[in-house]
Design an enzyme around this catalytic site. Sequence first.
Site, PDB file in Angstrom:
ATOM      1  N   LYS A  55       0.843  -1.195   0.000  1.00 53.24           N
ATOM      2  CA  LYS A  55       0.000   0.000   0.000  1.00 53.24           C
ATOM      3  C   LYS A  55       0.877   1.244   0.000  1.00 53.24           C
ATOM      4  O   LYS A  55       0.635   2.198  -0.747  1.00 53.24           O
ATOM      5  CB  LYS A  55      -0.929   0.002   1.232  1.00 53.24           C
ATOM      6  CG  LYS A  55      -2.059  -1.018   1.127  1.00 53.24           C
ATOM      7  CD  LYS A  55      -2.823  -1.221   2.427  1.00 53.24           C
ATOM      8  CE  LYS A  55      -3.837  -2.366   2.257  1.00 53.24           C
ATOM      9  NZ  LYS A  55      -4.598  -2.687   3.469  1.00 53.24           N
ATOM     10  N   GLN A  99      -4.667  -1.166   9.493  1.00 54.01           N
ATOM     11  CA  GLN A  99      -4.669  -2.526   8.953  1.00 54.01           C
ATOM     12  C   GLN A  99      -5.306  -3.492   9.953  1.00 54.01           C
ATOM     13  O   GLN A  99      -5.004  -3.470  11.143  1.00 54.01           O
ATOM     14  CB  GLN A  99      -3.222  -2.959   8.636  1.00 54.01           C
ATOM     15  CG  GLN A  99      -3.089  -4.301   7.950  1.00 54.01           C
ATOM     16  CD  GLN A  99      -3.682  -4.322   6.543  1.00 54.01           C
ATOM     17  OE1 GLN A  99      -3.721  -3.314   5.850  1.00 54.01           O
ATOM     18  NE2 GLN A  99      -4.153  -5.482   6.130  1.00 54.01           N
ATOM     19  N   ASP A 122     -10.876   3.141   3.940  1.00 52.48           N
ATOM     20  CA  ASP A 122     -11.304   1.742   3.919  1.00 52.48           C
ATOM     21  C   ASP A 122     -12.819   1.611   3.770  1.00 52.48           C
ATOM     22  O   ASP A 122     -13.328   0.532   3.461  1.00 52.48           O
ATOM     23  CB  ASP A 122     -10.906   1.058   5.240  1.00 52.48           C
ATOM     24  CG  ASP A 122      -9.702   0.151   5.110  1.00 52.48           C
ATOM     25  OD1 ASP A 122      -9.492  -0.394   4.008  1.00 52.48           O
ATOM     26  OD2 ASP A 122      -8.986  -0.024   6.117  1.00 52.48           O
TER      27      ASP A 122
END
Length: 303
Positions: A55, A99, A122
């Site tokens: 990422k 995460q 997200d």
Amino acid sequence: MTTAQVIDGKAVAESVREEITRRSKDLLDNHGTRPGLAVVIVGEDPASQVYVRNKQKTAEACGFHSVKHALAAETSESDLLALVQSLNEDKAIHGILVQLPLPGHIDESKVLNLIKPEKDVDGFHPINVGLLTAGERSSALVPCTPAGSLVLIKRALGTDLSGKTAVVVGRSNIVGKPMASLLLQESCTVTIAHSRTKDLPDVVRAADIVVAAVGRPEMVRGDWIKPGATVIDVGINRVPTPEKGEGKSRLVGDVAYEEAAAHAGAITPVPGGVGPMTIAMLMANTVTAARRQLGLPEAEPIF
Ligand code: GUN
């Protein structure tokens, strides 16, 4: 015999990244702002470390301001919440990603709910979940894996999905539920199947579009696939291959690929299907978030 069109997620992801890099450059050249993405990882889970590294690398390649916070596994919940709060207030950061999974002593929803919805790249905050579910996709930030899966479905079938029968296997908050919301908004007839679904093979056999997101290696078999169906395999499972030597393994999806490819009209491979799209859509969400925070008009939708 493979008859299906293989959907090249790697190539589609590359074209999305190219477009995002152009939009990032436009923000810098014309508005003096680099899109800023902060990625937070807690602990040493090796798979999460690989994802986070990718990422960050992709964010840099797109010209973003990219920040990584790697915290020890024993970090307290309050320290993590304090970090999220400081990122919420940081003007240089437009997107925040924590995460998952988090270590057991940290309440995941407490952390996700603290992220400012406009920085929630997200798409896991209840505000974004609510906007997507209410059909207001254009003002939400949409979870990256379902968004990327929808891009691939449209590459295979064209942009008009109305009236198609879609079966999503898996009911997670990260993939299954938002995937179903997106397909419903595209006017598909949507079924969410899961571990308690009765006669799962027959349910899947009705589908023009199958999205498999259960995390069970090769669970969806070839004879479950309606001839000509579009098959999107979200699974990434590492399975041992003792025949290749001790400790060796390979990646497989949630779909038995060779079998399914003999029935499907189009299918995503693993790796090289949905995986690369997830990161590309994270970059797209970061630019979307940055534009909104700068008060700029929405860019052309990616999907
Ligand atoms: N862990 C597995 N998938 C994801 C994802 O899409 N976002 C985050 N933050 N963590 C994950």
